[in-house]
Design a protein around this motif. Structure first.
Motif, PDB file in Angstrom:
ATOM      1  N   ALA A 121       0.847  -1.188   0.000  1.00 39.95           N
ATOM      2  CA  ALA A 121       0.000   0.000   0.000  1.00 39.95           C
ATOM      3  C   ALA A 121       0.886   1.242   0.000  1.00 39.95           C
ATOM      4  CB  ALA A 121      -0.908  -0.005   1.223  1.00 39.95           C
ATOM      5  N   PHE A 122       0.535   2.211  -0.855  1.00 39.00           N
ATOM      6  CA  PHE A 122       1.338   3.428  -0.982  1.00 39.00           C
ATOM      7  C   PHE A 122       0.435   4.576  -1.414  1.00 39.00           C
ATOM      8  CE2 PHE A 122       3.738   6.515  -3.435  1.00 39.00           C
ATOM      9  CZ  PHE A 122       4.819   6.758  -2.605  1.00 39.00           C
ATOM     10  N   GLY A 123       0.614   5.746  -0.787  1.00 32.31           N
ATOM     11  CA  GLY A 123      -0.156   6.918  -1.177  1.00 32.31           C
ATOM     12  C   GLY A 123       0.573   8.205  -0.848  1.00 32.31           C
ATOM     13  N   ILE A 124       0.179   9.294  -1.521  1.00 30.43           N
ATOM     14  CA  ILE A 124       0.774  10.614  -1.293  1.00 30.43           C
ATOM     15  C   ILE A 124      -0.286  11.699  -1.456  1.00 30.43           C
ATOM     16  CG2 ILE A 124       3.128  10.040  -2.039  1.00 30.43           C
ATOM     17  CD1 ILE A 124       2.436  11.319  -4.763  1.00 30.43           C
ATOM     18  N   ASP A 125      -0.014  12.855  -0.848  1.00 29.79           N
ATOM     19  CA  ASP A 125      -0.751  14.070  -1.165  1.00 29.79           C
ATOM     20  C   ASP A 125       0.014  14.723  -2.311  1.00 29.79           C
ATOM     21  OD1 ASP A 125      -2.623  13.734   0.884  1.00 29.79           O
ATOM     22  OD2 ASP A 125      -1.352  14.781   2.336  1.00 29.79           O
ATOM     23  N   PHE A 126      -0.704  15.225  -3.326  1.00 25.15           N
ATOM     24  CA  PHE A 126      -0.023  15.817  -4.471  1.00 25.15           C
ATOM     25  C   PHE A 126      -0.689  17.121  -4.876  1.00 25.15           C
ATOM     26  CE2 PHE A 126      -3.506  13.578  -6.374  1.00 25.15           C
ATOM     27  CZ  PHE A 126      -3.840  14.298  -7.514  1.00 25.15           C
ATOM     28  N   GLY A 127       0.075  17.951  -5.551  1.00 25.64           N
ATOM     29  CA  GLY A 127      -0.423  19.227  -6.030  1.00 25.64           C
ATOM     30  C   GLY A 127       0.440  19.717  -7.174  1.00 25.64           C
ATOM     31  N   PHE A 128       0.202  20.955  -7.605  1.00 27.08           N
ATOM     32  CA  PHE A 128       0.972  21.523  -8.710  1.00 27.08           C
ATOM     33  C   PHE A 128       1.106  23.012  -8.486  1.00 27.08           C
ATOM     34  CE2 PHE A 128       1.688  23.028 -13.067  1.00 27.08           C
ATOM     35  CZ  PHE A 128       2.682  22.154 -13.470  1.00 27.08           C
ATOM     36  N   ASN A 129       2.317  23.534  -8.613  1.00 25.21           N
ATOM     37  CA  ASN A 129       2.562  24.960  -8.452  1.00 25.21           C
ATOM     38  C   ASN A 129       2.264  25.647  -9.776  1.00 25.21           C
ATOM     39  OD1 ASN A 129       3.332  27.485  -7.704  1.00 25.21           O
ATOM     40  ND2 ASN A 129       5.506  27.088  -7.765  1.00 25.21           N
ATOM     41  N   GLY A 130       1.028  26.049  -9.964  1.00 24.29           N
ATOM     42  CA  GLY A 130       0.631  26.696 -11.205  1.00 24.29           C
ATOM     43  C   GLY A 130      -0.851  26.505 -11.434  1.00 24.29           C
ATOM     44  N   SER A 131      -1.299  26.848 -12.639  1.00 21.50           N
ATOM     45  CA  SER A 131      -2.726  26.800 -12.931  1.00 21.50           C
ATOM     46  C   SER A 131      -3.171  25.466 -13.507  1.00 21.50           C
ATOM     47  CB  SER A 131      -3.091  27.929 -13.901  1.00 21.50           C
ATOM     48  OG  SER A 131      -2.352  27.777 -15.096  1.00 21.50           O
ATOM     49  N   ALA A 132      -2.235  24.614 -13.889  1.00 20.24           N
ATOM     50  CA  ALA A 132      -2.614  23.341 -14.498  1.00 20.24           C
ATOM     51  C   ALA A 132      -3.238  22.402 -13.463  1.00 20.24           C
ATOM     52  CB  ALA A 132      -1.387  22.668 -15.107  1.00 20.24           C
ATOM     53  N   THR A 133      -4.094  21.498 -13.937  1.00 20.26           N
ATOM     54  CA  THR A 133      -4.670  20.489 -13.056  1.00 20.26           C
ATOM     55  C   THR A 133      -3.597  19.448 -12.760  1.00 20.26           C
ATOM     56  OG1 THR A 133      -6.899  20.794 -13.917  1.00 20.26           O
ATOM     57  CG2 THR A 133      -6.435  18.692 -12.857  1.00 20.26           C
ATOM     58  N   PRO A 134      -3.284  19.222 -11.494  1.00 24.45           N
ATOM     59  CA  PRO A 134      -2.235  18.259 -11.166  1.00 24.45           C
ATOM     60  C   PRO A 134      -2.638  16.844 -11.564  1.00 24.45           C
ATOM     61  CG  PRO A 134      -2.899  19.512  -9.227  1.00 24.45           C
ATOM     62  CD  PRO A 134      -3.834  19.848 -10.316  1.00 24.45           C
ATOM     63  N   SER A 135      -1.647  16.089 -12.001  1.00 27.68           N
ATOM     64  CA  SER A 135      -1.848  14.692 -12.362  1.00 27.68           C
ATOM     65  C   SER A 135      -0.664  13.901 -11.836  1.00 27.68           C
ATOM     66  CB  SER A 135      -1.921  14.556 -13.886  1.00 27.68           C
ATOM     67  OG  SER A 135      -2.011  13.199 -14.254  1.00 27.68           O
ATOM     68  N   VAL A 136      -0.942  12.756 -11.231  1.00 27.12           N
ATOM     69  CA  VAL A 136       0.131  11.919 -10.713  1.00 27.12           C
ATOM     70  C   VAL A 136      -0.125  10.470 -11.132  1.00 27.12           C
ATOM     71  CG1 VAL A 136      -0.949  11.495  -8.457  1.00 27.12           C
ATOM     72  CG2 VAL A 136       1.530  11.394  -8.666  1.00 27.12           C
TER      73      VAL A 136
END
Length: 195
Positions: A105-120
């Protein structure tokens, strides 16, 4: 006739490939409820600066990244994406998380510095969400020691690395379940056969 049918069906099912069952989670609470003995690394001990490998003791992060720990002046204000100090990682490209002991099991909180929709993307499973969020994977059939990571562009942010072992029972594979049902049907037919 019935015996020939059962043998043919058994041969067909035995030839099917069985794939591991990977579950994805977009809610941290649901993910943590499905995992026993999980660990959350909040990355608070990171120091500012670039790195290619980040050693976290139980695992390492192998990717070009920058430690953000000294405030908005260092990495900008990413609070709209849920990233606040004392620390998180700003990633520049794809990489891997490598664990000393097997996990499933593995998970993270993710985001993006900018206006684009973050994708991981984690081990081939992808998730996108405006302003980021949580994404986790759980393999109910196997363990692993590496997690491949890919993100959208060089402004990707990650924090709260969460890992552990599932407390769920392995989900029966369809072929295995079918074989069990055939076996039970065969036993039932044998019991009904006149002597």
């Amino acid at each position: 006739m019935f015996n020939k049918f059962i043998c043919a069906l058994f041969a067909l099912l035995a030839s099917l490939s069985v794939h591991a069952s990977v579950l994805t989670f977009t809610d941290r609470g649901a993910f943590q409820a499905a995992v026993a003995g999980y660990t959350v690394d909040n990355l608070n001990s990171l120091v500012d600066g670039p790195r290619s490998v980040t050693d976290r003791g139980a695992y390492s992060i192998n990717m070009s990244s920058f430690g953000c720990s000294s405030g908005a002046g260092q990495c900008g204000d990413n609070s709209p994406q849920g990233f606040t100090y004392p620390a998180y990682l700003w990633t520049y490209n794809s990489g891997t998380f490598t664990f000393l002991d097997p996990i499933n099991a593995f998970g993270i909180d993710f985001g993006f510095n900018g206006s684009a929709t973050p994708s991981v993307t984690l081990n081939g499973e992808q998730y996108s969400r405006a302003n980021g969020g949580f994404f986790g994977i759980l393999d109910t059939a196997a363990t692993f020691t590496t997690v491949s990571y890919a993100s959208l562009g060089s402004g990707s942010l990650l924090d709260n690395v969460t890992y552990g072992a599932t407390n769920q029972q392995a989900v029966p594979e369809p072929a295995s379940l079918a074989l069990l049902m055939i076996g039970l049907s065969g036993i039932g037919a044998m019991r009904r056969r006149p002597r």
